[in-house]
Design an enzyme around this catalytic site. Structure first.
Site, PDB file in Angstrom:
ATOM      1  N   TYR A  32       0.898  -1.189  -0.037  1.00  0.00           N
ATOM      2  CA  TYR A  32      -0.157  -0.032   0.104  1.00  0.00           C
ATOM      3  C   TYR A  32       0.814   1.120   0.096  1.00  0.00           C
ATOM      4  O   TYR A  32       2.080   1.197   0.233  1.00  0.00           O
ATOM      5  CB  TYR A  32      -0.961   0.008   1.338  1.00  0.00           C
ATOM      6  CG  TYR A  32      -0.414   0.286   2.551  1.00  0.00           C
ATOM      7  CD1 TYR A  32       0.617  -0.427   3.106  1.00  0.00           C
ATOM      8  CD2 TYR A  32      -0.394   1.542   3.069  1.00  0.00           C
ATOM      9  CE1 TYR A  32       1.183  -0.281   4.342  1.00  0.00           C
ATOM     10  CE2 TYR A  32       0.071   1.616   4.440  1.00  0.00           C
ATOM     11  CZ  TYR A  32       0.756   0.907   5.060  1.00  0.00           C
ATOM     12  OH  TYR A  32       1.162   1.352   6.310  1.00  0.00           O
ATOM     13  N   ARG A  51       8.380   4.866  -4.521  1.00  0.00           N
ATOM     14  CA  ARG A  51       8.184   3.488  -3.167  1.00  0.00           C
ATOM     15  C   ARG A  51       7.389   2.453  -3.544  1.00  0.00           C
ATOM     16  O   ARG A  51       7.805   1.433  -3.266  1.00  0.00           O
ATOM     17  CB  ARG A  51       8.046   4.469  -1.989  1.00  0.00           C
ATOM     18  CG  ARG A  51       8.097   3.313  -0.671  1.00  0.00           C
ATOM     19  CD  ARG A  51       8.012   4.095   0.519  1.00  0.00           C
ATOM     20  NE  ARG A  51       6.576   4.537   0.860  1.00  0.00           N
ATOM     21  CZ  ARG A  51       6.291   5.594   1.652  1.00  0.00           C
ATOM     22  NH1 ARG A  51       7.280   5.580   2.820  1.00  0.00           N
ATOM     23  NH2 ARG A  51       5.109   5.946   1.973  1.00  0.00           N
ATOM     24  N   ARG A  99      -7.134 -20.593  -1.814  1.00  0.00           N
ATOM     25  CA  ARG A  99      -6.283 -20.237  -0.875  1.00  0.00           C
ATOM     26  C   ARG A  99      -4.999 -21.158  -0.877  1.00  0.00           C
ATOM     27  O   ARG A  99      -5.164 -22.090  -0.067  1.00  0.00           O
ATOM     28  CB  ARG A  99      -7.035 -20.299   0.693  1.00  0.00           C
ATOM     29  CG  ARG A  99      -6.208 -19.699   1.712  1.00  0.00           C
ATOM     30  CD  ARG A  99      -6.494 -20.108   3.116  1.00  0.00           C
ATOM     31  NE  ARG A  99      -5.402 -19.376   4.054  1.00  0.00           N
ATOM     32  CZ  ARG A  99      -4.332 -20.239   4.207  1.00  0.00           C
ATOM     33  NH1 ARG A  99      -4.077 -21.378   3.746  1.00  0.00           N
ATOM     34  NH2 ARG A  99      -3.508 -19.664   4.973  1.00  0.00           N
ATOM     35  N   HIS A 101      -0.823 -21.079  -0.906  1.00  0.00           N
ATOM     36  CA  HIS A 101       0.450 -20.038  -0.830  1.00  0.00           C
ATOM     37  C   HIS A 101       0.938 -19.766  -2.028  1.00  0.00           C
ATOM     38  O   HIS A 101       1.774 -18.631  -2.406  1.00  0.00           O
ATOM     39  CB  HIS A 101       1.408 -20.686   0.434  1.00  0.00           C
ATOM     40  CG  HIS A 101       1.107 -20.560   1.580  1.00  0.00           C
ATOM     41  ND1 HIS A 101       0.167 -21.471   2.143  1.00  0.00           N
ATOM     42  CD2 HIS A 101       1.501 -19.914   2.708  1.00  0.00           C
ATOM     43  CE1 HIS A 101      -0.095 -21.293   3.390  1.00  0.00           C
ATOM     44  NE2 HIS A 101       0.979 -20.338   3.853  1.00  0.00           N
ATOM     45  N   LYS A 143       6.321  -1.772   2.159  1.00  0.00           N
ATOM     46  CA  LYS A 143       4.859  -1.252   2.619  1.00  0.00           C
ATOM     47  C   LYS A 143       3.916  -2.123   2.578  1.00  0.00           C
ATOM     48  O   LYS A 143       3.148  -2.052   1.635  1.00  0.00           O
ATOM     49  CB  LYS A 143       4.618   0.302   2.154  1.00  0.00           C
ATOM     50  CG  LYS A 143       3.948   1.271   3.069  1.00  0.00           C
ATOM     51  CD  LYS A 143       4.101   2.592   2.838  1.00  0.00           C
ATOM     52  CE  LYS A 143       3.094   3.575   3.348  1.00  0.00           C
ATOM     53  NZ  LYS A 143       3.166   3.445   4.949  1.00  0.00           N
ATOM     54  N   GLU A 175      12.245   2.365  14.323  1.00  0.00           N
ATOM     55  CA  GLU A 175      11.147   3.597  14.082  1.00  0.00           C
ATOM     56  C   GLU A 175       9.933   3.571  14.834  1.00  0.00           C
ATOM     57  O   GLU A 175       9.978   2.914  15.971  1.00  0.00           O
ATOM     58  CB  GLU A 175      10.647   3.849  12.431  1.00  0.00           C
ATOM     59  CG  GLU A 175      10.351   2.384  12.250  1.00  0.00           C
ATOM     60  CD  GLU A 175       9.980   2.061  10.571  1.00  0.00           C
ATOM     61  OE1 GLU A 175       9.719   3.015  10.162  1.00  0.00           O
ATOM     62  OE2 GLU A 175       9.802   0.890  10.388  1.00  0.00           O
ATOM     63  N   LEU A 199      11.038   1.511   7.222  1.00  0.00           N
ATOM     64  CA  LEU A 199      10.245   1.943   6.003  1.00  0.00           C
ATOM     65  C   LEU A 199      11.020   3.276   5.673  1.00  0.00           C
ATOM     66  O   LEU A 199      11.080   4.314   6.492  1.00  0.00           O
ATOM     67  CB  LEU A 199       8.798   2.100   6.398  1.00  0.00           C
ATOM     68  CG  LEU A 199       8.053   2.692   5.041  1.00  0.00           C
ATOM     69  CD1 LEU A 199       7.655   1.361   4.416  1.00  0.00           C
ATOM     70  CD2 LEU A 199       6.796   3.548   5.301  1.00  0.00           C
TER      71      LEU A 199
HETATM   72  N1  PDD Z   1       2.569   4.898   7.577  1.00  0.00           N
HETATM   73  N2  PDD Z   1       7.406   4.014   9.269  1.00  0.00           N
HETATM   74  C1  PDD Z   1       6.101   3.381   9.227  1.00  0.00           C
HETATM   75  C2  PDD Z   1       6.122   1.723   9.857  1.00  0.00           C
HETATM   76  C3  PDD Z   1       5.064   3.683   8.591  1.00  0.00           C
HETATM   77  O1  PDD Z   1       3.872   2.961   8.429  1.00  0.00           O
HETATM   78  C4  PDD Z   1       4.793   5.023   8.181  1.00  0.00           C
HETATM   79  C5  PDD Z   1       3.744   5.707   7.373  1.00  0.00           C
HETATM   80  C6  PDD Z   1       6.291   5.805   8.163  1.00  0.00           C
HETATM   81  C7  PDD Z   1       6.283   7.275   7.625  1.00  0.00           C
HETATM   82  O2  PDD Z   1       6.576   7.164   6.119  1.00  0.00           O
HETATM   83  P1  PDD Z   1       6.002   8.364   5.220  1.00  0.00           P
HETATM   84  O3  PDD Z   1       6.566   9.638   5.778  1.00  0.00           O
HETATM   85  O4  PDD Z   1       6.130   8.102   3.767  1.00  0.00           O
HETATM   86  O5  PDD Z   1       4.604   8.522   5.509  1.00  0.00           O
HETATM   87  C8  PDD Z   1       7.401   5.367   8.793  1.00  0.00           C
HETATM   88  C9  PDD Z   1       1.405   5.684   6.956  1.00  0.00           C
HETATM   89  C10 PDD Z   1       1.145   6.944   7.468  1.00  0.00           C
HETATM   90  C11 PDD Z   1       0.213   4.595   7.331  1.00  0.00           C
HETATM   91  O6  PDD Z   1       0.556   3.423   7.718  1.00  0.00           O
HETATM   92  O7  PDD Z   1      -0.616   4.971   7.384  1.00  0.00           O
END
Ligand code: PDD
Length: 279
Positions: A32, A51, A99, A101, A143, A175, A199
């Site tokens: 996503y 990304r 379903r 894998h 992501k 993070e 991330l």
């Molecule tokens: N999340 N680290 C993680 C684990 C995240 O899920 C996010 C953002 C960030 C910040 O990334 P960015 O600056 O590109 O938004 C760092 C989004 C906002 C979410 O999952 O809703």
């Protein structure tokens, strides 16, 4: 009427539905993006699409749409909502299969996009955070929609009256559960390097860019948990939170317990950048 996009069609959210055999539902098999919109302008579109490409490649998927197709979908959704500040959510799953894998069974991906107003918040006044062991997987640079650990971490933070969990893996700060981290120690700004534990945040990268452009030094290096506890300032960044100063960590004040002077400066530069970009 607010519209959403699902597999080539624009419709009302209530009319958008997918099969229970979608691999997003059965396996969390997808990726996503969250793309912010300020003043009805898509912020850092190119960076988010790049990304997305990397996330897709990491899970052996191709980008189902061209950059122009993404842009025209985003534009149509943004126009269907009155609010000037929005966040676009897009999700691509490997689609519908038995379903099983085996990913080679998949043919058509499922593509879903929606945009929602960004709620007004008071994060710039300071937020509370807890520290927690990083219980997530080894590909945090992807992501992925598989977010149960992050959901649980946010819940643990909430149970302790905090907004976010700052994660520690093997004694090193990675993070937040859904945000990147910067700390400031003795005037020096530090953020963790981008590797598989983090991330690669678009907001993080923009802050680094702004700091370079303004001759403000920022070091990308590993932060051990001891250093975190000695930080004068801590900021958590994301597309929707922007730069949120942490004023309390594990019930202890950070600095004076108010957003610090370095945050004030960087946040001002960031807001200026945003205003120029989105006018
Ligand atoms: N999340 N680290 C993680 C684990 C995240 O899920 C996010 C953002 C960030 C910040 O990334 P960015 O600056 O590109 O938004 C760092 C989004 C906002 C979410 O999952 O809703």
């Amino acid at each position: 009427m607010p519209l959403v996009y699902l597999n080539g069609e624009f419709k009302a959210l209530k009319d958008a539905s997918i099969s229970v055999l979608d691999r997003g539902f059965t396996f969390g098999d997808g990726v996503y993006e969250v793309v912010p919109v300020f003043n009805k302008t898509i912020f850092r579109f190119e960076e988010h699409i790049q990304r997305l490409e990397r996330s897709l490649a990491a899970i052996y998927m191709d980008n189902p749409l061209s950059k122009n197709e993404w842009l025209s979908i985003f534009t149509k959704l943004i126009e269907s909502i009155d609010h000037t500040e929005q966040s676009i959510y897009l999700q691509i799953t490997r689609g519908i299969t038995a379903r099983d894998h085996d990913i080679s069974l998949a043919e058509e991906p499922t593509v879903f996009v929606m945009s929602r107003p960004i709620e007004k918040n008071s994060y710039s006044e300071g937020i509370k955070a807890i520290t927690h062991e990083d219980i997530r997987w080894q590909y945090c640079n992807v992501k992925a929609i598989t977010l149960l650990p992050s959901v649980l971490l946010r819940h643990r933070a909430k149970l302790q009256g905090a907004n976010e969990a700052i994660l520690i893996r093997d004694g090193v700060v990675t993070e937040g559960a859904a945000s990147n981290i910067f700390i400031c120690v003795d005037g020096q700004v530090i953020t963790p390097i981008k590797d598989n534990r983090v991330l690669p945040g678009i907001t993080r990268d923009l802050i680094l860019e702004i700091m370079v452009d303004n001759n403000i030094k920022c070091v990308e290096s590993s932060i051990d948990s001891g250093l975190l506890n000695n930080a004068d300032e801590i900021w958590l960044t994301s597309s929707t939170w922007e730069i949120a100063p942490v004023i309390e960590l594990d019930d202890k004040k950070i600095g004076t317990g108010k957003p610090g002077p370095v945050w004030q400066k960087i946040n001002r530069l960031y807001q200026d950048f945003k205003r120029n970009y989105c006018n």
